[in-house]
Enzyme design. Sequence first.
Site, PDB file in Angstrom:
ATOM      1  N   GLU A 155      51.011  37.554  42.634  1.00  0.00           N
ATOM      2  CA  GLU A 155      49.717  37.729  43.623  1.00  0.00           C
ATOM      3  C   GLU A 155      50.364  37.745  45.037  1.00  0.00           C
ATOM      4  OE1 GLU A 155      46.824  38.060  43.049  1.00  0.00           O
ATOM      5  OE2 GLU A 155      46.737  37.567  41.014  1.00  0.00           O
TER       6      GLU A 155
ATOM      7  N   TYR B 205      41.547  33.469  47.953  1.00  0.00           N
ATOM      8  CA  TYR B 205      41.708  34.439  46.924  1.00  0.00           C
ATOM      9  C   TYR B 205      42.987  33.968  45.992  1.00  0.00           C
ATOM     10  CZ  TYR B 205      43.633  38.234  44.075  1.00  0.00           C
ATOM     11  OH  TYR B 205      44.133  38.994  43.073  1.00  0.00           O
TER      12      TYR B 205
ATOM     13  N   ASP C 169      38.979  39.257  46.560  1.00  0.00           N
ATOM     14  CA  ASP C 169      39.928  40.124  47.287  1.00  0.00           C
ATOM     15  C   ASP C 169      39.390  41.134  47.965  1.00  0.00           C
ATOM     16  OD1 ASP C 169      39.690  41.704  45.199  1.00  0.00           O
ATOM     17  OD2 ASP C 169      41.742  42.281  45.194  1.00  0.00           O
TER      18      ASP C 169
ATOM     19  N   CYS D 243      35.367  51.553  41.822  1.00  0.00           N
ATOM     20  CA  CYS D 243      34.762  51.271  43.016  1.00  0.00           C
ATOM     21  C   CYS D 243      35.563  51.396  44.331  1.00  0.00           C
ATOM     22  CB  CYS D 243      33.886  49.898  43.067  1.00  0.00           C
ATOM     23  SG  CYS D 243      32.659  49.960  44.266  1.00  0.00           S
TER      24      CYS D 243
ATOM     25  N   CYS E 120      31.165  56.809  40.962  1.00  0.00           N
ATOM     26  CA  CYS E 120      29.909  56.207  40.425  1.00  0.00           C
ATOM     27  C   CYS E 120      29.408  56.494  39.043  1.00  0.00           C
ATOM     28  CB  CYS E 120      29.164  56.286  41.288  1.00  0.00           C
ATOM     29  SG  CYS E 120      29.332  55.508  43.100  1.00  0.00           S
TER      30      CYS E 120
ATOM     31  N   CYS F 135      31.233  54.308  36.614  1.00  0.00           N
ATOM     32  CA  CYS F 135      30.960  52.991  36.417  1.00  0.00           C
ATOM     33  C   CYS F 135      30.192  52.342  35.659  1.00  0.00           C
ATOM     34  CB  CYS F 135      30.511  52.646  38.077  1.00  0.00           C
ATOM     35  SG  CYS F 135      30.425  50.905  38.508  1.00  0.00           S
TER      36      CYS F 135
END
Length: 341
Positions: free
Chosen positions: A46, A130, A148, A197, A203, A206
């Site tokens: 991370e 986050y 995030d 995204c 799109c 999605c």
Amino acid sequence: MPLLFSSLPLVQQRILEWYGKAGRKELPWRNLRRDGSEAYGVYVSEIMLQQTQVSRVLESFYFPFLERFPTLRALSDAQESEVLLLWQGLGYYSRARNMRKCAQICVRDYGARLPADVESLKQLPGIGSYTAGAIACFGFGESVGFVDSNIKRLFARLFALQNPTQKELESLAQRLLNKDASFDHNQALLDLGALICTPAPRCLICPLSEFCQGKAAPMQYPLKTAKKYENLHLKLCIFYTRDSEGICFALQKAESGLYAGLYNLPHLGDFSSEQQAKARYIGDFKHSYTKYKITASVYALEFPLDSKNPLGSDFVFAHLGDLLPISNLTKKALKFMGAIT
């Protein structure tokens, strides 16, 4: 109420189905135990993934770091220079310095383990909301939502929010959270933001398109703010001499600031006017760092091995093969060493 929340079970199902088919389940930090015993591996991933692409972390940094510092205790015991050397190339070196500080606190206060709860994690150096949520979920199996930059973009479009606050986004993450499958759910949201995204959204493929309030004009969500850079022109000097091993050059360790703990080339202005007149221009390059756009001009200046070093004792001399943690700026400048014959 947005259509998404009135159809929440279906939305959660779509998210999991998409992740099952297209998610990046093979990433090594997604295949660790979730009982806390391997939370350190999640933590390392991370921190590295902040400001750095997955491919670079995976190919060059994640495994070498864990091999050298396999535990929080090993990281705690390391010299700062060792950590910075392995971090070289990732940039944003405050991340590495904070990791070492975090490890020292965990050894002192938590038995050389990371704490499991979000609030305790947020008290550690370099861990924000986050990262704390991600460690708690992915390392300890906790059912928590978090946001995030990728999830922010996804939520801004799903709910047609042009300028959402962090508090608003985190509230949405918690409401949308599938508490029965929080690990896969959160990993799916990260991947949807990173793969579907995106700034130029896809799109048509999605899985949440029918629930998206911003799909008619996705580029309006969220509003973009132009990043402001400060232009800098630096004159760096490869101040060198020759010894039995070849060309060696002067480096100085920064004690504070952005490059703290890293070795850097001197600036041409560190030398007298007479010495500057003898320096030879050998090239320039562009470099970006945080808020700066840098144009760096590189000069070469030789001095005899047996003469007094005009820079004084603050500088050390090194060869190209020496293992010293150097800044990316210096690394780029040293590529011009080939012009020195």
